[in-house]
Write a protein that holds these residues in place. Structure first.
Motif, PDB file in Angstrom:
ATOM      1  N   ASN A  15       0.819  -1.366   0.020  1.00  0.00           N
ATOM      2  CA  ASN A  15      -0.098   0.170  -0.184  1.00  0.00           C
ATOM      3  C   ASN A  15       0.698   1.263   0.176  1.00  0.00           C
ATOM      4  O   ASN A  15       0.717   2.142   0.769  1.00  0.00           O
ATOM      5  N   GLU A  16       1.655   1.259  -0.882  1.00  0.00           N
ATOM      6  CA  GLU A  16       2.497   2.132  -0.866  1.00  0.00           C
ATOM      7  C   GLU A  16       2.375   3.404  -2.219  1.00  0.00           C
ATOM      8  O   GLU A  16       3.461   3.907  -2.721  1.00  0.00           O
ATOM      9  N   GLU A  17       1.193   3.595  -2.570  1.00  0.00           N
ATOM     10  CA  GLU A  17       0.850   4.409  -3.938  1.00  0.00           C
ATOM     11  C   GLU A  17       1.349   5.708  -3.841  1.00  0.00           C
ATOM     12  O   GLU A  17       1.787   6.260  -4.715  1.00  0.00           O
ATOM     13  N   ASN A  44       5.556  -6.419  -4.647  1.00  0.00           N
ATOM     14  CA  ASN A  44       4.222  -6.137  -4.031  1.00  0.00           C
ATOM     15  C   ASN A  44       3.589  -7.161  -3.195  1.00  0.00           C
ATOM     16  O   ASN A  44       3.044  -8.274  -3.456  1.00  0.00           O
ATOM     17  N   ASP A  45       3.437  -6.713  -1.887  1.00  0.00           N
ATOM     18  CA  ASP A  45       3.140  -7.607  -1.005  1.00  0.00           C
ATOM     19  C   ASP A  45       1.503  -7.735  -0.577  1.00  0.00           C
ATOM     20  O   ASP A  45       1.044  -7.186   0.396  1.00  0.00           O
ATOM     21  N   GLY A  46       0.587  -7.594  -1.760  1.00  0.00           N
ATOM     22  CA  GLY A  46      -0.848  -7.859  -1.715  1.00  0.00           C
ATOM     23  C   GLY A  46      -1.403  -6.459  -1.469  1.00  0.00           C
ATOM     24  O   GLY A  46      -2.282  -6.521  -0.751  1.00  0.00           O
ATOM     25  N   ARG A  72      -1.381 -12.307  -2.245  1.00  0.00           N
ATOM     26  CA  ARG A  72      -1.862 -11.702  -1.123  1.00  0.00           C
ATOM     27  C   ARG A  72      -0.964 -11.002  -0.351  1.00  0.00           C
ATOM     28  O   ARG A  72       0.309 -10.878  -0.687  1.00  0.00           O
ATOM     29  N   ASN A  73      -1.068 -10.491   0.863  1.00  0.00           N
ATOM     30  CA  ASN A  73      -0.325  -9.902   1.903  1.00  0.00           C
ATOM     31  C   ASN A  73       0.286 -11.132   2.688  1.00  0.00           C
ATOM     32  O   ASN A  73      -0.132 -11.806   3.290  1.00  0.00           O
ATOM     33  N   PHE A  74       2.006 -11.307   2.421  1.00  0.00           N
ATOM     34  CA  PHE A  74       2.578 -12.151   3.158  1.00  0.00           C
ATOM     35  C   PHE A  74       3.339 -11.732   4.326  1.00  0.00           C
ATOM     36  O   PHE A  74       3.946 -12.479   4.829  1.00  0.00           O
ATOM     37  N   ILE A  95      15.975  -2.460   0.810  1.00  0.00           N
ATOM     38  CA  ILE A  95      15.710  -1.034   1.316  1.00  0.00           C
ATOM     39  C   ILE A  95      14.254  -0.993   1.559  1.00  0.00           C
ATOM     40  O   ILE A  95      13.577  -1.496   0.669  1.00  0.00           O
ATOM     41  N   ASP A  96      13.498  -0.009   2.257  1.00  0.00           N
ATOM     42  CA  ASP A  96      12.263   0.408   2.321  1.00  0.00           C
ATOM     43  C   ASP A  96      11.899   1.164   1.260  1.00  0.00           C
ATOM     44  O   ASP A  96      12.622   2.056   0.697  1.00  0.00           O
ATOM     45  N   ALA A  97      10.539   1.145   0.926  1.00  0.00           N
ATOM     46  CA  ALA A  97      10.030   1.893  -0.087  1.00  0.00           C
ATOM     47  C   ALA A  97       9.856   3.094   0.198  1.00  0.00           C
ATOM     48  O   ALA A  97       9.685   4.151  -0.384  1.00  0.00           O
ATOM     49  N   LEU A  99      11.532   5.516   1.817  1.00  0.00           N
ATOM     50  CA  LEU A  99      12.656   6.521   1.761  1.00  0.00           C
ATOM     51  C   LEU A  99      13.188   6.801   3.131  1.00  0.00           C
ATOM     52  O   LEU A  99      13.683   7.922   3.237  1.00  0.00           O
ATOM     53  N   GLN A 100      12.623   5.974   4.055  1.00  0.00           N
ATOM     54  CA  GLN A 100      13.191   6.179   5.294  1.00  0.00           C
ATOM     55  C   GLN A 100      14.819   5.967   5.459  1.00  0.00           C
ATOM     56  O   GLN A 100      15.400   6.458   6.220  1.00  0.00           O
ATOM     57  N   ASP A 101      15.206   4.804   4.716  1.00  0.00           N
ATOM     58  CA  ASP A 101      16.324   4.443   4.321  1.00  0.00           C
ATOM     59  C   ASP A 101      16.930   5.340   3.194  1.00  0.00           C
ATOM     60  O   ASP A 101      16.491   4.818   2.110  1.00  0.00           O
ATOM     61  N   GLY A 129      11.324  11.807  12.458  1.00  0.00           N
ATOM     62  CA  GLY A 129       9.917  11.534  12.236  1.00  0.00           C
ATOM     63  C   GLY A 129       9.403  10.181  12.883  1.00  0.00           C
ATOM     64  O   GLY A 129       8.242   9.619  12.297  1.00  0.00           O
ATOM     65  N   GLU A 130       9.838   9.742  13.774  1.00  0.00           N
ATOM     66  CA  GLU A 130       8.976   8.302  14.265  1.00  0.00           C
ATOM     67  C   GLU A 130       8.471   8.987  15.651  1.00  0.00           C
ATOM     68  O   GLU A 130       9.333   9.813  16.543  1.00  0.00           O
ATOM     69  N   THR A 131       7.478   8.202  16.187  1.00  0.00           N
ATOM     70  CA  THR A 131       6.948   8.621  17.647  1.00  0.00           C
ATOM     71  C   THR A 131       8.152   8.206  18.760  1.00  0.00           C
ATOM     72  O   THR A 131       8.665   7.249  18.485  1.00  0.00           O
ATOM     73  N   GLY A 205       2.471   8.657   2.984  1.00  0.00           N
ATOM     74  CA  GLY A 205       1.700   7.638   3.690  1.00  0.00           C
ATOM     75  C   GLY A 205       2.082   7.387   5.216  1.00  0.00           C
ATOM     76  O   GLY A 205       2.729   8.275   5.826  1.00  0.00           O
ATOM     77  N   GLU A 206       1.509   6.290   5.900  1.00  0.00           N
ATOM     78  CA  GLU A 206       1.515   5.922   7.104  1.00  0.00           C
ATOM     79  C   GLU A 206       2.450   4.439   7.113  1.00  0.00           C
ATOM     80  O   GLU A 206       2.286   3.567   6.476  1.00  0.00           O
ATOM     81  N   THR A 207       2.823   4.372   8.555  1.00  0.00           N
ATOM     82  CA  THR A 207       3.644   3.197   8.779  1.00  0.00           C
ATOM     83  C   THR A 207       2.739   2.030   8.379  1.00  0.00           C
ATOM     84  O   THR A 207       1.460   2.035   8.846  1.00  0.00           O
ATOM     85  N   LYS A 208       3.270   0.796   7.861  1.00  0.00           N
ATOM     86  CA  LYS A 208       2.515  -0.454   7.600  1.00  0.00           C
ATOM     87  C   LYS A 208       2.677  -1.356   8.671  1.00  0.00           C
ATOM     88  O   LYS A 208       2.787  -2.826   8.603  1.00  0.00           O
ATOM     89  N   TYR A 209       3.433  -0.843   9.944  1.00  0.00           N
ATOM     90  CA  TYR A 209       3.858  -1.682  10.989  1.00  0.00           C
ATOM     91  C   TYR A 209       2.921  -1.344  12.142  1.00  0.00           C
ATOM     92  O   TYR A 209       3.543  -0.452  13.143  1.00  0.00           O
ATOM     93  N   LYS A 212       0.243  -4.248  16.393  1.00  0.00           N
ATOM     94  CA  LYS A 212       0.070  -5.772  16.263  1.00  0.00           C
ATOM     95  C   LYS A 212       1.238  -6.339  15.365  1.00  0.00           C
ATOM     96  O   LYS A 212       1.586  -7.545  15.930  1.00  0.00           O
ATOM     97  N   LYS A 213       1.492  -5.813  14.335  1.00  0.00           N
ATOM     98  CA  LYS A 213       2.496  -6.526  13.701  1.00  0.00           C
ATOM     99  C   LYS A 213       3.937  -6.369  14.007  1.00  0.00           C
ATOM    100  O   LYS A 213       4.660  -7.075  13.906  1.00  0.00           O
ATOM    101  N   MET A 214       4.036  -5.216  14.984  1.00  0.00           N
ATOM    102  CA  MET A 214       5.209  -5.061  15.641  1.00  0.00           C
ATOM    103  C   MET A 214       5.430  -6.244  16.690  1.00  0.00           C
ATOM    104  O   MET A 214       6.449  -6.648  16.870  1.00  0.00           O
TER     105      MET A 214
HETATM  106  N1  UDP Z   1       5.727  -3.653   4.113  1.00  0.00           N
HETATM  107  C1  UDP Z   1       5.517  -4.949   3.294  1.00  0.00           C
HETATM  108  N2  UDP Z   1       4.464  -5.665   3.703  1.00  0.00           N
HETATM  109  C2  UDP Z   1       3.759  -5.435   5.003  1.00  0.00           C
HETATM  110  C3  UDP Z   1       4.110  -4.342   5.860  1.00  0.00           C
HETATM  111  C4  UDP Z   1       5.369  -3.512   5.179  1.00  0.00           C
HETATM  112  O1  UDP Z   1       5.864  -5.099   2.195  1.00  0.00           O
HETATM  113  O2  UDP Z   1       3.026  -6.187   5.409  1.00  0.00           O
HETATM  114  C5  UDP Z   1       6.876  -2.772   3.452  1.00  0.00           C
HETATM  115  C6  UDP Z   1       6.428  -1.515   3.325  1.00  0.00           C
HETATM  116  O3  UDP Z   1       5.718  -1.023   2.273  1.00  0.00           O
HETATM  117  C7  UDP Z   1       7.845  -0.775   3.431  1.00  0.00           C
HETATM  118  C8  UDP Z   1       8.772  -1.541   4.403  1.00  0.00           C
HETATM  119  O4  UDP Z   1       7.812  -2.850   4.248  1.00  0.00           O
HETATM  120  O5  UDP Z   1       8.566  -0.546   2.170  1.00  0.00           O
HETATM  121  C9  UDP Z   1       8.647  -1.015   5.834  1.00  0.00           C
HETATM  122  O6  UDP Z   1       7.332  -0.617   6.348  1.00  0.00           O
HETATM  123  P1  UDP Z   1       6.966   0.525   6.774  1.00  0.00           P
HETATM  124  O7  UDP Z   1       7.836   1.633   6.527  1.00  0.00           O
HETATM  125  O8  UDP Z   1       5.537   1.018   7.083  1.00  0.00           O
HETATM  126  O9  UDP Z   1       7.557   0.150   8.469  1.00  0.00           O
HETATM  127  P2  UDP Z   1       8.221   1.192   9.555  1.00  0.00           P
HETATM  128  O10 UDP Z   1       9.360   1.574   8.831  1.00  0.00           O
HETATM  129  O11 UDP Z   1       7.128   2.017  10.049  1.00  0.00           O
HETATM  130  O12 UDP Z   1       8.881   0.234  10.695  1.00  0.00           O
END
Ligand code: UDP
Ligand code: MG
Length: 321
Positions: A15-17, A44-46, A72-74, A95-97, A99-101, A129-131, A205-209, A212-214
């Motif tokens: 969900n990184e559109e 693309n993770d679903g 689907r989302n794995f 690398i994360d999508a 741009l945090q890295d 920029g993280e809580t 966008g916002e965190t995908k973690y 619960k996932k954390m």
């Molecule tokens: N991501 C993914 N599947 C998931 C959750 C996250 O592929 O179920 C990807 C997300 O698109 C991003 C990377 O993993 O590129 C890190 O996620 P995010 O930035 O949301 O995590 P945070 O930096 O907040 O820990």
């Protein structure tokens, strides 16, 4: 083109559109400046938004971009794994999508790789920029994990790293399902070094973690590298039963040899009951976490299911069985 790729970049997207185009542009700029044949693999993770459509458009314009579309989302760790499985380069960057890295750190990693290191991990000097909550829990977690395991997992490092082909091939033999990749890479060994960087805030966008996932991620990390929680459970059990046994002797003594039998024992009975039941349930929970993971492994399902490949020339099947 496929032959001779020197550098591979793996980017998991979920969900990184809002960021995927920008992240492609910034990565491309850095990769072009390096002057080596490269590929960028988006996984693309679903996603349920337009991520997939956007990446497909990029793939039409740019043949250096490859695309793996999951059914689907794995999960993030599995997406990274799939990307690595299909890379061809001599060095692989994850690398994360969002741009945090910063992609601009990649040339520094390459330099270390050329010096002969097999794993160059990014070490977060600062997180922008993280809580406060995320920074605190992350920092505590990395240190706790270090205490719990015998594997030397560097603190404050994420999956942003460069690995050599050798390491990537070794990783393909690791089939565990509830993966903690950075731990597995530490476990593999090889020559490792860190480069420091400042973790930026998310581009959009916002965190995908979410929490619960954390939490699941943290449990995966601990259970796949340590059975200390189980040991701890048995120590607590032994200690508590020793205490209870002593108290049992006291109770028996009072009942048999004195007249001080506590008739109003309700409060103490309830207290003891609640306390012990609590401990028993926690210990059962810990055991359950391990059993659940054994169950996952025992089923032996494939790690991921791919719906579509784009821009791959020959697709190797059965990379993982
Ligand atoms: N991501 C993914 N599947 C998931 C959750 C996250 O592929 O179920 C990807 C997300 O698109 C991003 C990377 O993993 O590129 C890190 O996620 P995010 O930035 O949301 O995590 P945070 O930096 O907040 O820990
Ligand atoms: Mg992020």
């Amino acid at each position: 083109m496929a032959k001779g790729v020197v550098l591979s970049v793996v980017v998991p997207v979920y969900n990184e559109e809002a960021v995927v185009l920008e992240s492609y542009k910034r990565l491309k700029k850095v990769m072009d400046s390096i002057n080596e044949p490269y590929e960028i693999i988006f996984v693309n993770d679903g996603s349920r938004d337009k991520t997939s459509a956007i990446v497909n458009e990029i793939c039409v314009m740019d043949k250096n971009i490859k695309f793996i579309d999951f059914s689907r989302n794995f999960g993030h760790q599995v997406a990274v794994t799939a990307g690595m499985d299909y890379t061809e380069g001599d060095a692989i960057v994850v690398i994360d999508a969002d741009l945090q890295d910063p992609p601009e750190v990649i040339p520094k990693m390459l330099e270390k790789w050329r010096e002969g290191y097999d794993v160059v991990y990014g070490k977060r000097k600062e997180r922008k920029g993280e809580t406060f909550f995320k920074k605190l829990t992350a920092s505590m977690f990395y240190r706790f994990l270090r205490k719990m395991t015998d594997v030397d997992i560097p603190v404050d490092t994420g999956d942003f790293r460069l690995i050599d082909r050798k390491v990537c091939d070794a990783l393909k033999q690791v089939n565990e399902r509830n993966r903690y990749i950075r731990g597995i890479i530490s476990w593999l060994g090889f020559r490792q070094i860190g480069v420091e960087f400042t973790r930026d805030k998310r581009f959009a966008g916002e965190t995908k973690y979410p929490l619960k996932k954390m939490l699941k991620f943290a449990f995966d990390a601990i259970t796949s590298f340590s059975y200390k929680p189980l040991k701890l459970a048995s120590y607590v059990g032994m200690f508590m039963s020793a205490l209870s046994f002593i108290y049992l002797l006291v109770v028996l003594y009072e009942r048999l040899f004195t007249n001080r039998v506590e008739l109003q024992g309700w409060a103490s009975i309830i207290a003891v009951n609640l306390f012990f039941n609590g401990i028993v349930l926690i210990i059962l929970g810990i055991i359950g976490e391990y059993i659940g993971r054994i169950y996952d492994e025992a089923k032996g399902r494939p790690l991921y299911v791919i719906r579509q490949f784009t821009n791959f020339e020959d697709i190797k099947k059965d990379i993982r069985k």
